[in-house]
Design a protein around this motif. Structure first.
Motif, PDB file in Angstrom:
ATOM      1  N   LEU A  18       4.728  38.630   0.639  1.00 49.60           N
ATOM      2  CA  LEU A  18       3.140  38.685   0.055  1.00 49.60           C
ATOM      3  C   LEU A  18       2.460  40.030   0.789  1.00 49.60           C
ATOM      4  CD1 LEU A  18       2.044  35.132  -0.155  1.00 49.60           C
ATOM      5  CD2 LEU A  18       2.334  36.732  -2.018  1.00 49.60           C
ATOM      6  N   THR A  21       4.462  43.296  -0.057  1.00 45.79           N
ATOM      7  CA  THR A  21       4.295  44.021  -1.450  1.00 45.79           C
ATOM      8  C   THR A  21       2.911  44.244  -1.710  1.00 45.79           C
ATOM      9  OG1 THR A  21       6.077  42.253  -2.270  1.00 45.79           O
ATOM     10  CG2 THR A  21       4.522  43.228  -3.883  1.00 45.79           C
ATOM     11  N   GLY A  22       1.801  43.498  -1.122  1.00 46.24           N
ATOM     12  CA  GLY A  22       0.626  43.984  -1.396  1.00 46.24           C
ATOM     13  C   GLY A  22      -0.003  45.096  -0.567  1.00 46.24           C
ATOM     14  N   ASP A  52       4.636  43.334  -8.883  1.00 48.06           N
ATOM     15  CA  ASP A  52       3.830  41.971  -8.752  1.00 48.06           C
ATOM     16  C   ASP A  52       4.396  40.664  -9.579  1.00 48.06           C
ATOM     17  OD1 ASP A  52       1.515  41.913  -6.926  1.00 48.06           O
ATOM     18  OD2 ASP A  52       0.214  42.826  -8.671  1.00 48.06           O
ATOM     19  N   THR A  56       5.535  39.340  -5.824  1.00 41.88           N
ATOM     20  CA  THR A  56       4.459  38.489  -5.301  1.00 41.88           C
ATOM     21  C   THR A  56       4.281  37.126  -6.255  1.00 41.88           C
ATOM     22  OG1 THR A  56       3.285  40.696  -5.237  1.00 41.88           O
ATOM     23  CG2 THR A  56       1.868  38.862  -5.272  1.00 41.88           C
ATOM     24  N   VAL A  60       4.071  33.632  -4.275  1.00 44.07           N
ATOM     25  CA  VAL A  60       2.929  32.926  -4.654  1.00 44.07           C
ATOM     26  C   VAL A  60       3.202  31.458  -5.187  1.00 44.07           C
ATOM     27  CG1 VAL A  60       1.161  32.456  -6.430  1.00 44.07           C
ATOM     28  CG2 VAL A  60       1.130  34.480  -5.281  1.00 44.07           C
ATOM     29  N   GLN A  63       5.300  30.246  -1.617  1.00 38.81           N
ATOM     30  CA  GLN A  63       4.673  29.719  -0.266  1.00 38.81           C
ATOM     31  C   GLN A  63       3.821  28.293   0.044  1.00 38.81           C
ATOM     32  OE1 GLN A  63       6.127  31.969   1.783  1.00 38.81           O
ATOM     33  NE2 GLN A  63       4.151  31.844   2.839  1.00 38.81           N
ATOM     34  N   THR A  93      -7.455  34.511  -1.938  1.00 40.33           N
ATOM     35  CA  THR A  93      -6.166  35.630  -2.133  1.00 40.33           C
ATOM     36  C   THR A  93      -5.997  35.548  -3.797  1.00 40.33           C
ATOM     37  OG1 THR A  93      -5.401  35.391  -0.100  1.00 40.33           O
ATOM     38  CG2 THR A  93      -4.265  36.471  -1.776  1.00 40.33           C
ATOM     39  N   TRP A  97      -6.556  38.043  -6.606  1.00 33.21           N
ATOM     40  CA  TRP A  97      -5.223  38.684  -7.067  1.00 33.21           C
ATOM     41  C   TRP A  97      -4.848  38.733  -8.615  1.00 33.21           C
ATOM     42  CZ3 TRP A  97      -0.582  36.128  -8.837  1.00 33.21           C
ATOM     43  CH2 TRP A  97       0.483  36.908  -9.108  1.00 33.21           C
ATOM     44  N   VAL A 143      -4.862  37.319   3.398  1.00 29.17           N
ATOM     45  CA  VAL A 143      -3.652  36.940   3.746  1.00 29.17           C
ATOM     46  C   VAL A 143      -3.218  37.344   5.278  1.00 29.17           C
ATOM     47  CG1 VAL A 143      -1.054  38.305   3.516  1.00 29.17           C
ATOM     48  CG2 VAL A 143      -2.691  37.703   1.689  1.00 29.17           C
TER      49      VAL A 143
END
Length: 156
Positions: A18, A21-22, A52, A56, A60, A63, A93, A97, A143
């Protein structure tokens, strides 16, 4: 390797994905934007959307699953203390996002259209890019806050 260790590794890797990649997406989108080249922006945005989707979005989903399992195994309550605060930050977040993903798709499409027509990037592109950029700050800060909470486990 026992279940708790396996979950910890998966959770830490997910957090790294996360965060990494972000940061990577933000860097590459910013560099493409600075070039002002619609073809480069269209290409970069296409890769960003793919990253993404693959990285991501997977993190997401995983997690909260690994985090909830770890909290259960450790006997921590899910909705209070540092875990509760990390869940609030996780929602923050996500609220940043989700529009960012839509914006990335629009930025890609606007850049593709500029390439196809030979026109410059339209004003809508620049307005959306500013919004994309601004939404990145609270998302990235949240994050970082989650990672800090996960490591420090403060007594809240």
């Amino acid at each position: 390797m026992d279940l708790q260790t396996l979950l910890k590794v998966a959770h830490v890797v997910g957090a790294a994905v996360l965060l990494g990649t972000g940061a990577g997406i933000a860097f590459f989108m910013l560099m493409a934007h600075r070039a002002r080249d619609p073809a480069l922006i269209a290409h970069t945005a296409s890769i960003v959307v793919l990253a993404d989707t693959v990285f991501t979005a997977s993190a997401v989903v995983l997690q909260p699953m690994t985090g909830a399992a770890l909290a259960h195994l450790a006997g921590y309550p899910l909705l209070s203390g540092w875990i509760g605060l990390s869940l609030v930050l996780y929602v923050v977040t996500g609220l940043c996002w989700l529009p960012v993903v839509w914006i990335q798709l629009r930025l890609r499409d606007l850049a593709r259209q500029a390439v196809a027509t030979g026109a410059p990037l339209p004003g809508q592109y620049f307005r959306l890019f500013r919004l994309w950029f601004l939404l990145g700050f609270p998302a990235f800060a949240a994050v970082l806050g989650i990672v800090w909470l996960m490591v420090a486990k403060p007594n809240l």
